[in-house]
Design a protein around this motif. Structure first.
Motif, PDB file in Angstrom:
ATOM      1  N   MET A 244     -15.866   1.894   0.003  1.00 29.34           N
ATOM      2  CA  MET A 244     -14.907   0.816   0.060  1.00 29.34           C
ATOM      3  C   MET A 244     -13.548   1.411   0.434  1.00 29.34           C
ATOM      4  SD  MET A 244     -14.004  -1.818  -2.934  1.00 29.34           S
ATOM      5  CE  MET A 244     -14.375  -3.442  -2.442  1.00 29.34           C
ATOM      6  N   VAL A 245     -12.929   0.802   1.378  1.00 30.32           N
ATOM      7  CA  VAL A 245     -11.661   1.296   1.885  1.00 30.32           C
ATOM      8  C   VAL A 245     -10.542   0.514   1.218  1.00 30.32           C
ATOM      9  CG1 VAL A 245     -10.293   1.641   3.969  1.00 30.32           C
ATOM     10  CG2 VAL A 245     -12.772   1.845   4.073  1.00 30.32           C
ATOM     11  N   SER A 246      -9.514   1.230   0.730  1.00 29.13           N
ATOM     12  CA  SER A 246      -8.423   0.558   0.040  1.00 29.13           C
ATOM     13  C   SER A 246      -7.547  -0.204   1.033  1.00 29.13           C
ATOM     14  CB  SER A 246      -7.580   1.578  -0.727  1.00 29.13           C
ATOM     15  OG  SER A 246      -6.874   2.387   0.184  1.00 29.13           O
ATOM     16  N   LEU A 247      -6.781  -1.104   0.476  1.00 25.42           N
ATOM     17  CA  LEU A 247      -5.884  -1.907   1.304  1.00 25.42           C
ATOM     18  C   LEU A 247      -4.863  -1.011   2.009  1.00 25.42           C
ATOM     19  CD1 LEU A 247      -4.851  -4.678   2.213  1.00 25.42           C
ATOM     20  CD2 LEU A 247      -3.436  -4.727   0.165  1.00 25.42           C
ATOM     21  N   GLN A 248      -4.406   0.002   1.305  1.00 21.32           N
ATOM     22  CA  GLN A 248      -3.429   0.929   1.878  1.00 21.32           C
ATOM     23  C   GLN A 248      -4.000   1.597   3.129  1.00 21.32           C
ATOM     24  OE1 GLN A 248      -2.231   3.852  -0.972  1.00 21.32           O
ATOM     25  NE2 GLN A 248      -1.305   5.173   0.558  1.00 21.32           N
ATOM     26  N   GLU A 249      -5.234   2.052   3.052  1.00 18.30           N
ATOM     27  CA  GLU A 249      -5.856   2.713   4.197  1.00 18.30           C
ATOM     28  C   GLU A 249      -6.073   1.722   5.347  1.00 18.30           C
ATOM     29  OE1 GLU A 249      -9.408   4.519   2.722  1.00 18.30           O
ATOM     30  OE2 GLU A 249      -8.318   5.872   1.385  1.00 18.30           O
ATOM     31  N   GLN A 250      -6.450   0.499   5.007  1.00 13.10           N
ATOM     32  CA  GLN A 250      -6.648  -0.513   6.045  1.00 13.10           C
ATOM     33  C   GLN A 250      -5.346  -0.807   6.781  1.00 13.10           C
ATOM     34  OE1 GLN A 250      -8.388  -3.941   4.177  1.00 13.10           O
ATOM     35  NE2 GLN A 250     -10.325  -2.905   3.731  1.00 13.10           N
ATOM     36  N   LEU A 251      -4.235  -0.909   6.019  1.00 10.02           N
ATOM     37  CA  LEU A 251      -2.943  -1.177   6.641  1.00 10.02           C
ATOM     38  C   LEU A 251      -2.505  -0.014   7.525  1.00 10.02           C
ATOM     39  CD1 LEU A 251      -1.051  -2.883   3.662  1.00 10.02           C
ATOM     40  CD2 LEU A 251      -1.953  -3.985   5.719  1.00 10.02           C
ATOM     41  N   LEU A 252      -2.792   1.219   7.072  1.00 13.00           N
ATOM     42  CA  LEU A 252      -2.466   2.393   7.889  1.00 13.00           C
ATOM     43  C   LEU A 252      -3.257   2.377   9.198  1.00 13.00           C
ATOM     44  CD1 LEU A 252      -2.215   5.274   5.270  1.00 13.00           C
ATOM     45  CD2 LEU A 252      -0.409   4.495   6.805  1.00 13.00           C
ATOM     46  N   LYS A 253      -4.574   2.088   9.130  1.00  9.35           N
ATOM     47  CA  LYS A 253      -5.403   2.062  10.329  1.00  9.35           C
ATOM     48  C   LYS A 253      -4.958   0.973  11.301  1.00  9.35           C
ATOM     49  CE  LYS A 253      -9.671   3.994   8.515  1.00  9.35           C
ATOM     50  NZ  LYS A 253     -11.073   3.729   8.188  1.00  9.35           N
TER      51      LYS A 253
END
Length: 178
Positions: A1-10
């Motif tokens: 599961m990918v965190s919201l922080q990582e999704q926003l960075l990507k």
């Protein structure tokens, strides 16, 4: 599961500096809370909780209204069924029987035997919409428990005669035709 922080960075919506700054602000806030003993109120979270509470109240009210409507429909169906199962024939008579419904005087035509039963209280008039039906008093009592507005009872008026009334000795019959 990918965190919201990582999704926003990507997605490129935030950069590494903004993420670091958010962590530092959060740590600073916790440090201040520990030192002062007072917790900061997260206003957005509080607003979300209040909105959620209002939505629950609205849903609860709508459910209560829906339940009330369902109970009302069930009661009307019970009344309809009781009237259909126990209605009496009017005897195919030609004697007019007058009664009051609300503020209007209405008339049904019945036979002499049915008129006697109405006057004695053995039969009761029930008004379902535009239809007027005759039902036994026992059934009318059950219907009146559910909806007293549709049951029309013939009231026997027992009054004390006035001493000065010259017609006090003459009794008015219950089945007076008018």
């Amino acid at each position: 599961m990918v965190s919201l922080q990582e999704q926003l960075l990507k997605a490129g919506l935030v950069d590494q500096k903004k993420v670091k700054r958010a962590h530092q602000d959060k740590k600073q806030q916790k440090k201040v809370e520990r030192r002062t003993g007072v917790q900061q109120v997260d206003e957005s979270r509080q607003a979300a909780l209040e909105a959620q509470q209002k939505q629950r109240e609205t849903v609860r009210e709508l459910n209560a209204q829906r339940d009330a409507e369902a109970r009302k429909k069930a009661i009307q169906a019970q009344i309809q069924q009781m009237v259909q199962q126990s209605r009496e024939s009017r005897g195919g008579g030609d004697i007019a029987y007058n009664f009051t419904y609300g503020t209007k005087i209405e008339r049904i035509y019945v036979s002499a035997a049915i008129r006697e039963q109405l006057a004695a209280g053995q039969l009761v008039i029930v008004k379902l919409g535009e239809n007027t039906e005759l039902v036994p008093r026992v059934v009318a009592d059950k219907i009146a428990e559910r909806d007293p507005a549709i049951v029309i009872r013939v009231k026997k008026v027992e009054t004390q005669p006035d001493l000065d009334d010259p017609y006090a000795q003459y009794k008015i019959p219950d089945d007076l035709m008018w």
